[in-house]
Design a protein around this motif. Sequence first.
Motif, short mmCIF file in Angstrom:
data_model
loop_
_atom_site.label_atom_id
_atom_site.label_comp_id
_atom_site.label_asym_id
_atom_site.label_seq_id
_atom_site.Cartn_x
_atom_site.Cartn_y
_atom_site.Cartn_z
N ALA A 43 10.77 9.60 9.01
CA ALA A 43 11.07 11.16 9.39
C ALA A 43 12.28 10.47 10.25
O ALA A 43 13.70 10.92 10.45
CB ALA A 43 10.33 12.15 10.19
N ARG A 44 12.32 9.02 10.86
CA ARG A 44 13.42 8.70 11.59
C ARG A 44 14.03 7.42 10.71
O ARG A 44 15.18 6.51 11.83
CB ARG A 44 13.23 8.35 12.87
N GLY A 45 14.12 7.53 9.51
CA GLY A 45 14.83 5.86 9.37
C GLY A 45 14.09 4.93 9.06
O GLY A 45 14.71 3.48 9.12
N VAL A 46 12.76 4.90 10.32
CA VAL A 46 12.17 3.83 10.02
C VAL A 46 10.92 3.52 9.13
O VAL A 46 9.93 3.68 9.19
CB VAL A 46 11.26 3.35 11.91
N TYR A 47 11.28 2.14 8.88
CA TYR A 47 10.04 1.91 7.68
C TYR A 47 10.02 0.61 7.83
O TYR A 47 10.30 -0.16 7.66
CB TYR A 47 10.96 2.13 6.48
N GLY A 48 8.32 0.59 7.06
CA GLY A 48 7.39 -0.60 7.52
C GLY A 48 8.02 -2.10 5.87
O GLY A 48 8.51 -1.85 5.50
N GLN A 49 7.71 -3.12 6.87
CA GLN A 49 8.56 -4.11 5.98
C GLN A 49 8.04 -4.91 5.18
O GLN A 49 6.37 -4.84 6.23
CB GLN A 49 9.50 -5.14 6.90
N ARG A 50 7.30 -6.06 4.62
CA ARG A 50 6.48 -6.60 4.19
C ARG A 50 6.28 -8.11 5.26
O ARG A 50 5.23 -8.33 5.25
CB ARG A 50 6.78 -7.66 2.87
N GLN A 51 7.73 -8.02 6.10
CA GLN A 51 7.07 -8.78 7.42
C GLN A 51 6.62 -8.43 7.85
O GLN A 51 6.83 -7.35 8.87
CB GLN A 51 8.12 -9.94 7.80
N LEU A 52 5.78 -8.93 9.22
CA LEU A 52 4.80 -8.22 10.01
C LEU A 52 5.21 -8.13 11.11
O LEU A 52 6.56 -9.22 11.23
CB LEU A 52 3.87 -8.82 10.30
N VAL A 54 8.15 -6.22 11.68
CA VAL A 54 9.07 -5.82 11.76
C VAL A 54 9.93 -4.78 10.57
O VAL A 54 8.87 -4.77 9.99
CB VAL A 54 10.45 -7.35 11.32
N GLN A 55 10.92 -4.06 11.31
CA GLN A 55 11.25 -2.77 9.96
C GLN A 55 11.96 -3.43 9.35
O GLN A 55 13.09 -4.04 9.60
CB GLN A 55 10.91 -1.64 11.38
N MET A 56 12.25 -2.28 8.46
CA MET A 56 14.16 -1.53 7.27
C MET A 56 13.62 -0.56 8.37
O MET A 56 13.61 0.63 8.55
CB MET A 56 13.29 -1.39 5.84
N PHE A 57 15.25 -0.31 8.48
CA PHE A 57 15.88 0.95 9.37
C PHE A 57 17.55 1.51 8.41
O PHE A 57 18.34 0.70 8.30
CB PHE A 57 16.23 -0.28 10.69
N ARG A 58 15.98 2.09 7.84
CA ARG A 58 17.70 3.30 7.07
C ARG A 58 18.48 4.00 7.51
O ARG A 58 17.94 5.04 8.15
CB ARG A 58 16.81 3.60 5.84
N THR A 409 11.75 -8.33 0.95
CA THR A 409 11.00 -7.66 1.97
C THR A 409 10.31 -6.01 1.77
O THR A 409 9.12 -5.94 2.90
CB THR A 409 12.48 -6.83 2.88
N CYS A 410 9.77 -6.00 0.60
CA CYS A 410 9.59 -4.72 0.40
C CYS A 410 7.87 -4.98 0.36
O CYS A 410 7.38 -5.53 -1.02
CB CYS A 410 10.34 -4.26 -0.59
N ASN A 411 7.36 -3.84 1.41
CA ASN A 411 5.92 -3.76 0.87
C ASN A 411 5.12 -3.85 -1.01
O ASN A 411 3.62 -3.87 -0.95
CB ASN A 411 5.03 -2.94 2.01
N LEU A 412 6.23 -3.16 -1.15
CA LEU A 412 5.56 -2.62 -2.66
C LEU A 412 5.82 -3.38 -4.02
O LEU A 412 5.34 -3.73 -5.32
CB LEU A 412 5.58 -1.48 -3.32
N GLY A 413 6.64 -4.84 -3.54
CA GLY A 413 7.56 -5.30 -4.86
C GLY A 413 6.44 -6.26 -5.32
O GLY A 413 5.30 -7.16 -4.62
N VAL A 414 6.17 -6.37 -6.43
CA VAL A 414 5.54 -7.42 -7.13
C VAL A 414 5.80 -8.36 -7.38
O VAL A 414 5.25 -9.68 -7.33
CB VAL A 414 4.78 -6.81 -8.15
N GLY A 570 1.75 -4.83 -0.92
CA GLY A 570 0.49 -3.90 0.20
C GLY A 570 1.02 -2.32 0.01
O GLY A 570 0.80 -2.21 -1.06
N THR A 571 0.71 -1.86 1.28
CA THR A 571 0.45 -0.64 1.08
C THR A 571 1.89 -0.64 1.11
O THR A 571 2.43 0.35 2.23
CB THR A 571 -0.21 0.17 2.32
N GLY A 572 3.12 0.75 0.80
CA GLY A 572 4.26 1.00 0.72
C GLY A 572 4.11 2.31 1.59
O GLY A 572 3.17 3.08 1.74
N GLU A 573 5.66 2.47 1.95
CA GLU A 573 5.39 4.41 2.78
C GLU A 573 6.33 4.59 1.69
O GLU A 573 6.63 5.89 2.78
CB GLU A 573 6.43 3.58 4.22
#
Length: 708
Positions: A43-52, A54-58, A409-414, A570-573
Amino acid sequence: MSIVLDQKISKAAQKDIHELQQKISQFKKGEIQEERFKAFRLARGVYGQRQLGVQMFRLKLPYGKLTGDQLIRIADLSEEYTNGNLHTTTRQNIQLHYVHLEDTPEMWAKLEEKGVTTKEACGNTVRTITASPMAGIDPDEPFDVAVYAHAAFEFFLRNPICQDMGRKIKIAFSSSDKDSAFTYIHDFGFIPRIKDGVKGFKVVVGGGLGAQTFIAETAFEFLPADKIIPFMEAGLRVFDRYGEREKRHKARLKFLIEPKRGLGLEKFLELVKQEQTANAFQSYPVETEAIPVEIPEKQETPEVSITNEAQYQEWLSTNVFEQKQKGFYAIKVRLPLGNIHAEKARELVRLTKGYIADDIRVTVGQGLLLKFARKEYLPYLHYVLDHLGLAAPGADTIIDVTACPGTDTCNLGVTNSTGVAAELEKLIYNEYHSLIADADIHIKISGCMNSCGQHMIANIGFHGSSIKNGASVIPALQVVLGGGIDEYGRGFIADKVIKLPTKKIPEAVRRLLNDYDANSEEGEYFNYYYLRQGKMYFYNLLKSLADVQALSKDDYLDWGETEAFVPEIGTGECAGVSYDVVSTILNDAGERLHYSGEALEDGYYSDSIYHSYSTFVIAAKALLLSKDVHCNTHIGIIKDFAEHFEAVALQVDFEATVLQINQRIPEPVFAKEYHEQAKNFFQKVVALRKEDEENGKDKEVISNYYKA
């Protein structure tokens, strides 16, 4: 060490930033559960990334609006803290990747200094409110819708009713009936109207993409402009109370409005009308006529020469259009794959300053829109863009392929979406150059079925998948056809046609375009051609490309890869998170009670009432879960509590007490009474739980039930 914040930052943002820093510290010390912390950071824009690690900041950019200073600050931060790349999205946002968690509070603080927030950019909140990038300059618009998008952004930011919903909410404003903001796939969509001299909107609700795509239904053909925010607020209250929370993939508003599995539109609107009693405002007029913009004074441009007249003319025809303000022009800038490097972004601002308005818009097509350029400035501005590698023609046409980051970068990417997008742009440029001027065909690609690349509203779309061939797995893309918007603003959802190995996609597009050229009628829109020929026609056209027996070794490699494809999903958020312990839930209820008291003291009576309501529901849920009662909606909790806990045990008619929220006006007297009732109820629940704890009955609860 606590961050020293610039006093120009609002008190609310300062509190948020310090809280993020504190929660990160607590998480690092093991004082907060991982899933609980995840819900907080999202809820603060910090989203998990595929690479362990590090984060994606939106960032949260309402309707994609940026000033030059804001873009420079974002560019500076991307160089200082990340890999120096700015990625624009189909939600008119900017994302920064490879961010370290510990850096996010300081980055947020530096963004807030320039008026940019990340609050509620992810999570189960009202996400970035999008709008036609042309809003305010669109020759077809009845009025500037951006002012209403901005008002809605300010109204719902930090609004307690939408901080912990079952799922995210997406809102869009189109500037005209052409629906360039794709309102038909949004939870709430608004198209401007003027009726008898009164501004208003056609309102649609319940649209959405993802694995199951819904076209929004019309709630109102005309709703006066001052009623749209009260309508959304009441709609969110209904979604919050009746929306699914246990089954995450059924928790969007579209499922609540769908008649077979949800309430149906008529019942939803009935509840919205009932819920409006609880609104802080029954009318919310927006006085501003248009987003303020300072038009640069006329000046001489540096002398430049056009070295390639044909390229310049092509750029003029595809990337430049005259605004409704006669004599001024807007320029569409293509960003390959939605990416622009920090240095290039800074140079763009520096070299165009004084020649365009200080109002840059990120577009739904992952590009940029520059506004209020004088006609005589166009040669210079083309020269600047060409110097930066940003003058490629075909913005918002077939060659401007939309693609999410996918497996980059995305955990959900196939599968890899960016690699195939680049290949398709090459194909169009080299073999179908004449189509670059064709704005009626759009190609969109998502790395998975969740539609971040908006593939289901593409004329030609693809989403990541895989095909098994014995023990081997082939990277694949599902081909979808027939989505998008026609010239009248009618929205289409694409059909799934066939799944193909990803390396066969360029040939698939080649076949589709050749067939369209050979068999379409004069001036026939691609979607009409698709509907006329029928789905099976296109299945048969592409079927031979799906023959796994005819594949080469290269077909087992994804774009940009040198090793055999292995699905690693991976597990998306995107859907938020779930976590649970009964005692933790009670702590949450106590936190809401505290917020209620703060809001009451500050005179925010509607906010206080909502926090009191949350106290009731969350505390009741704690007791229900302790008895293994499923809690998948707020209304279910309210009704189930009376059944499982006798009213005399807590000396309260629970349902009647809680639902005062939609029966009484949010005035000071009611706010105080309701707060005291919630306080008394909470204290009784805590006392009951204390007895259970003393008897060793505190328990872990199945995680999925929490989000109610």
